[in-house]
Design an enzyme around this catalytic site. Structure first.
Site, PDB file in Angstrom:
ATOM      1  N   LYS A  72      56.718  12.512  11.654  1.00  0.00           N
ATOM      2  CA  LYS A  72      58.008  12.952  12.197  1.00  0.00           C
ATOM      3  C   LYS A  72      57.951  14.389  12.696  1.00  0.00           C
ATOM      4  CE  LYS A  72      60.634   9.694   9.446  1.00  0.00           C
ATOM      5  NZ  LYS A  72      61.629   9.482   8.384  1.00  0.00           N
ATOM      6  N   ASP A  92      65.758  14.119   1.373  1.00  0.00           N
ATOM      7  CA  ASP A  92      66.455  12.988   0.776  1.00  0.00           C
ATOM      8  C   ASP A  92      66.233  12.976  -0.730  1.00  0.00           C
ATOM      9  OD1 ASP A  92      63.807  12.397   0.612  1.00  0.00           O
ATOM     10  OD2 ASP A  92      63.918  10.462   1.625  1.00  0.00           O
ATOM     11  N   GLU A 116      64.422  16.868  -6.036  1.00  0.00           N
ATOM     12  CA  GLU A 116      63.241  17.642  -6.415  1.00  0.00           C
ATOM     13  C   GLU A 116      62.959  18.732  -5.376  1.00  0.00           C
ATOM     14  OE1 GLU A 116      59.991  14.923  -7.150  1.00  0.00           O
ATOM     15  OE2 GLU A 116      58.658  16.411  -6.263  1.00  0.00           O
ATOM     16  N   CYS A 147      73.808  27.293 -10.179  1.00  0.00           N
ATOM     17  CA  CYS A 147      75.156  27.640 -10.652  1.00  0.00           C
ATOM     18  C   CYS A 147      76.042  26.396 -10.643  1.00  0.00           C
ATOM     19  CB  CYS A 147      75.820  28.659  -9.738  1.00  0.00           C
ATOM     20  SG  CYS A 147      75.063  30.274  -9.643  1.00  0.00           S
ATOM     21  N   CYS A 152      69.809   5.630   0.198  1.00  0.00           N
ATOM     22  CA  CYS A 152      69.915   4.920   1.472  1.00  0.00           C
ATOM     23  C   CYS A 152      69.089   3.642   1.460  1.00  0.00           C
ATOM     24  CB  CYS A 152      69.452   5.807   2.616  1.00  0.00           C
ATOM     25  SG  CYS A 152      70.491   7.258   2.796  1.00  0.00           S
ATOM     26  N   CYS A 172      73.641  32.377 -14.658  1.00  0.00           N
ATOM     27  CA  CYS A 172      72.788  31.387 -13.973  1.00  0.00           C
ATOM     28  C   CYS A 172      71.312  31.695 -14.212  1.00  0.00           C
ATOM     29  CB  CYS A 172      73.090  31.387 -12.474  1.00  0.00           C
ATOM     30  SG  CYS A 172      71.948  30.329 -11.546  1.00  0.00           S
TER      31      CYS A 172
HETATM   32 ZN   LIG Z   1      72.860  30.606  -9.471  1.00  0.00          ZN
END
Ligand SMILES: [Zn+2]
Length: 342
Positions: free
Chosen positions: A86, A130, A133, A174, A188, A246
């Protein structure tokens, strides 16, 4: 293309008060990375090339298949027939759309080893992936290098998107628990996807990108947007500010970038397993000769496919492989060892 031609080319965009001559100049100087060039990435790349963004780097690990053509707007039947990567097909198509934009197609999986090199020299990253990870990895690089990125996901007729601007908005960590996946558990590959949902999300992402690149983006206007293009239900909520506790943007712990969360083998939908073998340069011509006795083999300059029913192995020149026909990692690893090498 001469500056006079450029004036005509971008005249309607320059007339738009939010962009103007100065904004157009900024777009021409901008560098943007698009990670994943499937449906979302195709639409983003098409729009940004037409808008005159000076440099686009398109990172994608996959190749064009016939089932992509319904929604992946940069590709055509010849690309699917030739099993072109692609990133390569996109680079070719975009150079026909706007020859003054520099496009760098990179046939690779975004992984901890290459993520900083591929993303940190760009002003902005667009999510066309998609899988979560890869998004966690993008978030680590974006926060570490203070680069905005724009999340987007689509499944069925539903889409969700938000801008993540380090130092201004909440980051991905966060918003979500580590490793969590947002939205719907479906993919999908199980419930399908319609192209207006893709183009709606991509349009919102590109609009945020243009605002960030020309310098007119504001935190006050930033929204997390969700919509269903079949039931016509839309929802926008203000983007939260960063969280003081965070782990990524406050404590600056980059677990995904450090590779602590990266498996060697991952499922990548479509009844297939990807094997992340790297640093194993393969001579595809030689491999073709060796495998011809085992099954039907096809190759081009970028990849080789071996059909050994009920499986099909797609092997890239860097040693990476996608094994179709199974979701069992150990079976996939066994097939890889048997045909490509242990
Ligand atoms: Zn953050």
């Amino acid at each position: 293309m001469s500056p006079a031609d450029d004036r005509a080319r971008y005249s309607r965009q320059v007339l738009f008060a939010g962009i103007g001559e100065e904004g157009q100049r900024r777009l021409a100087e901008a560098r943007v990375a698009i990670v994943g060039c499937g449906a979302l990435g195709s639409a983003q790349a098409n729009a940004l090339a037409r808008a005159g963004v000076g440099f686009l780097r398109i990172v994608d690990r996959d190749f064009v298949e016939e089932s992509n053509l319904q929604r992946q707007m940069l590709f055509d039947e010849a690309d699917a027939r030739d099993s072109l990567p692609k990133a390569v097909a996109a680079q070719r198509k975009l150079s026909l759309i706007n020859s003054s934009v520099r496009v760098e197609g990179v046939v690779a999986d975004l992984v901890p080893e290459n993520a900083e090199a591929l993303l940190s020299d760009c002003a902005l990253v667009l999510d066309g992936t998609d899988n979560f990870e890869t998004r966690w990895l993008i978030n680590d690089v974006a926060v570490k290098h203070q680069r905005p990125w724009i999340y987007g996901a689509v499944v069925g007729s539903y889409g969700v998107t938000c801008p993540i601007v380090p130092g201004k908005t909440a980051c991905f960590s966060c918003l979500l628990e580590p490793g969590a996946e947002w939205g719907v558990g479906e993919t999908c590959d199980t419930v399908g996807v319609i192209n207006p949902a893709v183009n709606w999300v991509a349009a919102l992402q590109v609009s945020q990108a243009l605002q960030l690149l020309v310098g007119s983006w504001s935190f006050e206007q930033a929204r997390l947007q969700r919509g269903d293009l079949w039931s016509n239900q839309f929802h926008a909520s203000p983007m939260p500010a960063p969280r003081a506790d965070c782990r990524t943007c406050a404590r600056r712990q980059f677990a995904y970038l450090e590779g602590k969360a990266q498996p060697q083998i991952t499922l990548c939908g479509r009844n297939s397993v990807q094997i992340h073998e790297r640093g194993r340069r393969l001579d595809l011509g030689q491999l073709r000769g060796r495998l011809a006795a085992h099954g039907e083999v096809r190759n081009n300059d970028y990849l080789l496919r071996l059909r050994v029913p009920p499986y099909e192995l797609t092997v890239f020149a860097d040693g990476r492989a996608i094994i179709h026909g199974t979701t069992d990692p150990s079976l996939a690893r066994g097939l890889y060892a048997r045909y490509i090498g242990a």
